[in-house]
Design a protein around this motif. Structure first.
Motif, mmCIF file in Angstrom:
data_model
loop_
_atom_site.group_PDB
_atom_site.id
_atom_site.type_symbol
_atom_site.label_atom_id
_atom_site.label_comp_id
_atom_site.label_asym_id
_atom_site.label_seq_id
_atom_site.Cartn_x
_atom_site.Cartn_y
_atom_site.Cartn_z
ATOM 1 N N TYR A 112 -57.436 -8.852 -25.576
ATOM 2 C CA TYR A 112 -57.687 -10.283 -25.447
ATOM 3 C C TYR A 112 -58.100 -10.571 -24.011
ATOM 4 N N ALA A 113 -58.793 -11.677 -23.824
ATOM 5 C CA ALA A 113 -59.179 -12.089 -22.471
ATOM 6 C C ALA A 113 -57.931 -12.496 -21.696
ATOM 7 N N MET A 114 -57.967 -12.245 -20.385
ATOM 8 C CA MET A 114 -56.847 -12.592 -19.500
ATOM 9 C C MET A 114 -57.410 -13.201 -18.229
ATOM 10 N N ALA A 115 -56.663 -14.092 -17.631
ATOM 11 C CA ALA A 115 -57.037 -14.660 -16.331
ATOM 12 C C ALA A 115 -55.750 -15.039 -15.610
ATOM 13 N N PHE A 116 -55.829 -15.120 -14.287
ATOM 14 C CA PHE A 116 -54.692 -15.607 -13.515
ATOM 15 C C PHE A 116 -55.209 -16.294 -12.269
ATOM 16 N N ASN A 117 -54.402 -17.195 -11.756
ATOM 17 C CA ASN A 117 -54.645 -17.760 -10.431
ATOM 18 C C ASN A 117 -53.295 -18.052 -9.791
ATOM 19 N N PHE A 118 -53.277 -17.895 -8.465
ATOM 20 C CA PHE A 118 -52.077 -18.216 -7.719
ATOM 21 C C PHE A 118 -51.944 -19.728 -7.637
ATOM 22 N N ILE A 119 -50.722 -20.217 -7.616
ATOM 23 C CA ILE A 119 -50.437 -21.646 -7.512
ATOM 24 C C ILE A 119 -49.435 -21.866 -6.382
ATOM 25 N N ASN A 120 -49.270 -23.091 -5.980
ATOM 26 C CA ASN A 120 -48.306 -23.469 -4.939
ATOM 27 C C ASN A 120 -48.650 -22.868 -3.574
ATOM 28 N N GLY A 121 -49.862 -23.110 -3.121
ATOM 29 C CA GLY A 121 -50.246 -22.647 -1.786
ATOM 30 C C GLY A 121 -51.546 -21.877 -1.754
ATOM 31 N N CYS A 122 -51.901 -21.232 -2.840
ATOM 32 C CA CYS A 122 -53.186 -20.534 -2.972
ATOM 33 C C CYS A 122 -53.767 -20.904 -4.334
ATOM 34 N N SER A 123 -55.071 -20.780 -4.474
ATOM 35 C CA SER A 123 -55.684 -21.091 -5.763
ATOM 36 C C SER A 123 -56.630 -19.987 -6.224
ATOM 37 N N ALA A 150 -49.248 -17.434 0.911
ATOM 38 C CA ALA A 150 -48.426 -18.651 0.995
ATOM 39 C C ALA A 150 -46.982 -18.366 0.580
ATOM 40 N N ASN A 151 -46.042 -18.964 1.285
ATOM 41 C CA ASN A 151 -44.642 -18.881 0.883
ATOM 42 C C ASN A 151 -44.437 -19.606 -0.435
ATOM 43 N N ASN A 152 -43.565 -19.072 -1.262
ATOM 44 C CA ASN A 152 -43.202 -19.652 -2.564
ATOM 45 C C ASN A 152 -44.386 -19.784 -3.510
ATOM 46 N N ALA A 153 -45.404 -18.928 -3.335
ATOM 47 C CA ALA A 153 -46.546 -18.935 -4.244
ATOM 48 C C ALA A 153 -46.080 -18.576 -5.644
ATOM 49 N N GLY A 154 -46.746 -19.147 -6.614
ATOM 50 C CA GLY A 154 -46.485 -18.826 -8.009
ATOM 51 C C GLY A 154 -47.743 -18.266 -8.630
#
Length: 160
Positions: A112-123, A150-154
């Motif tokens: 299946y297709a997959m994607a991700f992006n960092f959140i909470n400080g980076c995109s 970034a600190n606390n990045a998700g």
């Protein structure tokens, strides 16, 4: 009248919990499932129970996410593609796609297709939407690592 040392000690004792709460490390993991089937799950080092979206207090090392409860996908994304990630305040948070199929590597394959992006400080992030995903790890020596400082990045992970 209190001594100067007593006043400083009392001030430090009162301020310490406030300083600790400011420095508390936490990392959010979220999902979007556009596949119409399955359940987004992840595991990480020190916690062998697959779970859905949540916030982890402290470092999140050795994370792996996959779309469970569908097709031939097994725990840790065996027989399916997966997103691997580490989220931490010291050094870099990082993520990648795994399509490693060799012996002892988890038999990860594109399903299946997959994607991700960092959140909470980076995109920044990446996507893998074809069987020959150009930056996925197909063995431990190749592939692309994406990073966030970034600190606390998700991380937000999307399937399909």
């Amino acid at each position: 009248m209190p001594s100067f040392t007593t006043v400083i000690t009392a001030t430090l004792l009162l301020a310490t919990p406030l300083l600790m709460s400011v420095r508390a490390e936490s990392h959010q993991v979220t999902f979007t499932n556009n596949c119409g089937r399955g359940t987004p799950l992840f595991l990480y080092q020190g916690n062998g129970n697959p779970q859905g979206a949540t916030t982890i207090q402290g470092e999140l090392n050795g994370g792996i996410a996959w779309l469970g409860n569908q097709g031939n996908c097994e725990s840790s994304g065996v027989n399916c593609g997966a997103v691997e990630f580490t989220l931490q305040n010291t050094g870099y948070s990082q993520a990648d796609f795994t399509l490693e199929t060799g012996s002892g590597l988890g038999n990860h394959q594109y399903t299946y297709a997959m994607a991700f992006n960092f959140i909470n400080g980076c995109s920044n992030g990446a996507s893998c939407d074809e069987p020959n995903c150009p930056c996925a790890f197909t063995d431990p020596t190749n592939g692309c690592l994406y990073q966030c400082s970034a600190n606390n990045a998700g991380i937000h992970i999307q399937f399909c």
